[in-house]
Each structure stands twice: as structure tokens, then as C-alpha cells.
Design an enzyme around this catalytic site. Structure first.
Site, PDB file in Angstrom:
ATOM      1  N   THR A  18       0.870  -1.185   0.000  1.00 25.89           N
ATOM      2  CA  THR A  18       0.000   0.000   0.000  1.00 25.89           C
ATOM      3  C   THR A  18       0.903   1.229   0.000  1.00 25.89           C
ATOM      4  O   THR A  18       2.118   1.114   0.146  1.00 25.89           O
ATOM      5  CB  THR A  18      -0.905   0.044   1.254  1.00 25.89           C
ATOM      6  OG1 THR A  18      -0.086   0.242   2.417  1.00 25.89           O
ATOM      7  CG2 THR A  18      -1.709  -1.238   1.414  1.00 25.89           C
TER       8      THR A  18
ATOM      9  N   MET B 283       3.210  -1.156   4.567  1.00 22.97           N
ATOM     10  CA  MET B 283       2.518   0.077   4.945  1.00 22.97           C
ATOM     11  C   MET B 283       3.571   1.160   5.130  1.00 22.97           C
ATOM     12  O   MET B 283       4.587   0.942   5.793  1.00 22.97           O
ATOM     13  CB  MET B 283       1.723  -0.120   6.229  1.00 22.97           C
ATOM     14  CG  MET B 283       0.955   1.128   6.624  1.00 22.97           C
ATOM     15  SD  MET B 283       0.029   0.861   8.157  1.00 22.97           S
ATOM     16  CE  MET B 283      -0.881   2.400   8.243  1.00 22.97           C
TER      17      MET B 283
ATOM     18  N   VAL C  65       7.519  -2.367   6.937  1.00 22.61           N
ATOM     19  CA  VAL C  65       7.452  -0.898   7.035  1.00 22.61           C
ATOM     20  C   VAL C  65       8.083  -0.267   5.798  1.00 22.61           C
ATOM     21  O   VAL C  65       9.251  -0.499   5.488  1.00 22.61           O
ATOM     22  CB  VAL C  65       8.163  -0.404   8.313  1.00 22.61           C
ATOM     23  CG1 VAL C  65       8.142   1.118   8.367  1.00 22.61           C
ATOM     24  CG2 VAL C  65       7.508  -0.996   9.552  1.00 22.61           C
ATOM     25  N   LYS C  66       7.269   0.540   5.106  1.00 21.84           N
ATOM     26  CA  LYS C  66       7.753   1.199   3.885  1.00 21.84           C
ATOM     27  C   LYS C  66       8.364   2.539   4.247  1.00 21.84           C
ATOM     28  O   LYS C  66       7.725   3.371   4.923  1.00 21.84           O
ATOM     29  CB  LYS C  66       6.560   1.421   2.955  1.00 21.84           C
ATOM     30  CG  LYS C  66       6.722   0.815   1.580  1.00 21.84           C
ATOM     31  CD  LYS C  66       5.446   1.015   0.797  1.00 21.84           C
ATOM     32  CE  LYS C  66       5.697   0.873  -0.673  1.00 21.84           C
ATOM     33  NZ  LYS C  66       4.497   1.126  -1.445  1.00 21.84           N
ATOM     34  N   LEU C  67       9.600   2.745   3.797  1.00 23.65           N
ATOM     35  CA  LEU C  67      10.333   3.981   4.103  1.00 23.65           C
ATOM     36  C   LEU C  67      10.828   4.581   2.795  1.00 23.65           C
ATOM     37  O   LEU C  67      11.196   3.844   1.877  1.00 23.65           O
ATOM     38  CB  LEU C  67      11.557   3.656   4.964  1.00 23.65           C
ATOM     39  CG  LEU C  67      11.308   2.932   6.287  1.00 23.65           C
ATOM     40  CD1 LEU C  67      12.601   2.280   6.785  1.00 23.65           C
ATOM     41  CD2 LEU C  67      10.768   3.919   7.319  1.00 23.65           C
TER      42      LEU C  67
END
Ligand code: G3P
Length: 218
Positions: A25, A55, A81-83
């Protein structure tokens, strides 16, 4: 090659869950829902699919990003975890990977950024094919460089082709050897729908019904 669905539409995710290994997402797709609902949507997605669910953090500064990343990672064990591929994003990636939190370094537009993501212990790095094409460069050429570097350097980070717009991107990413790809439902549909398959089915159904009729006559 792992196949992820790129989006947060629950109907799309339920419909395609047997064909995908996870979901990615981003803030744009989640913004179609009220912000108060984001957590529950992500929880719902995690309960539908068995694989990773990416996310993204909304913070841009290291300390806030780290706090948000840690908070997001606690939503569900499937969370990745999207960074962003920024200075703060890379630092946060390093800190989260020390904690054992899976990460996906997003908005990657160069082999150098992908290399740093790998050095910082990212689980995935997401080169954006379509947006680089839009900017007049070749997304697939960038992907080729990244996959080659990761193989030569023996990096463990998985290369996840993102911003995928068409079947050329899908086939190109598979030929180049990307570890994973994420695509919107519209492109996933193009992977399984083919006019000749539909036409062939019609012919088989017609022939079969004729055969039934002739058997009844005997
Ligand atoms: O999820 C990130 C990425 O895949 C976005 O794609 O089509 O908005 O460039 P796009």
C-alpha cells in the site's frame, strides 16, 4: 518471483488473494479512505493474505519516522514498514533492521539508492519503473542495473519492481530476475485474461455441447 497486489481495495484483495503473495500500500491509495480507518484497513488486509503487507510511514524526519515505523510494525506480524529512499529513510531502515523489523525502501529511482537500501539492511527495495519511464528514462534499465549489482555484491535485499503499469513491465521484470513485483489489480487482470483463452473456451464449450447432443441422439 513473488507477486504482490499494489493497492488497498479490500474487494480487489479478496478477489485476487489466491494469486498473490502479499500486498503493498502507499499513502495515496490509503488516502481514498478516512485516516481514522487506515489501521483497521491494514489489519483487515493482513487477515486476508498470508504474506507481507507493506505500509508506508508519513513522517519525513528520522526520529518521527522511527517512532511511526515501530508503531506500524506492531499492527501485525505481516507488516513490512515502507520507508522513502531519503537520508532519513536509510537511517531509519538501518535502525529498524537492527530491531528485526522488515522494511521496504520505496520511491527508488536509481541503482545507487538501491545499493544504499541493501547496505542499510532493507528487506525489499522498490524501484519505480513507471514513474521513471514518465520522467523520460527507462525503468527496466534501472531494474537491470540493480539486479546485476545485487547479484555481483551478493546483497540479501530483495528487488521488488514497483510502479508497474503494463505487461511489458511484468515480463521485463521477470526476465531481468526481480525477486518480487507489485502491480495494481488492472495489470494483474491482464496477466490472466487473454482474448484467445476466452475464444478457445467458447469453441470448446460449443464443441462439447454438440457432442452431448449427438450422444443423446444414439
Ligand atoms: O506502491 C508504490 C507504487 O507501486 C506506485 O505506483 O503507479 O503510483 O507510480 P504508481
Amino acid at each position: 518471483m513473488e507477486i504482490f497486489l499494489d493497492g488497498a481495495d479490500l474487494d480487489d484483495i479478496v478477489r485476487h488473494k489466491d494469486l498473490i503473495d502479499g500486498v503493498t500500500t502507499n499513502p495515496s491509495v490509503l488516502s481514498r479512505h478516512k485516516s481514522s480507518e487506515h489501521r483497521s484497513i491494514i489489519e483487515e488486509i493482513c487477515s486476508i493474505v498470508t504474506g507481507p503487507v507493506s505500509m508506508e510511514v508519513n513522517s519525513e524526519k528520522y526520529a518521527d519516522m522511527l517512532e511511526e515505523g515501530r508503531r506500524i510494525s506492531k499492527i501485525h506480524s505481516s507488516i513490512c514498514v515502507k520507508l522513502p529512499c531519503t537520508f532519513d529513510g536509510f537511517r531509519c531502515c538501518r535502525a529498524l533492521s537492527v530491531d528485526g523489523v522488515p522494511t521496504n525502501l520505496t520511491l527508488c529511482f536509481s541503482a545507487a539508492q538501491a545499493m544504499l537500501a541493501a547496505k542499510c539492511g532493507a528487506t525489499y527495495v522498490s524501484p519505480f519503473l513507471g514513474r521513471l519511464d514518465d520522467a523520460g528514462h527507462s525503468g527496466l534499465s534501472m531494474l537491470e542495473e540493480i539486479v546485476e549489482i545485487f547479484s555481483v555484491q551478493d546483497y540479501e535485499t530483495k528487488v521488488l519492481a514497483a510502479s508497474v503499469r503494463n505487461l511489458q513491465h511484468v515480463i521485463g521484470a521477470a526476465i531481468i530476475g526481480a525477486d518480487a513485483i507489485t502491480m495494481p489489480a488492472t495489470v494483474l487482470k491482464q496477466c490472466f485474461d487473454h482474448p484467445l483463452t476466452a475464444a478457445g473456451l467458447e469453441i470448446f464449450a460449443r464443441d462439447y455441447s454438440l457432442c452431448d447432443t449427438s450422444q443423446t441422439r444414439h
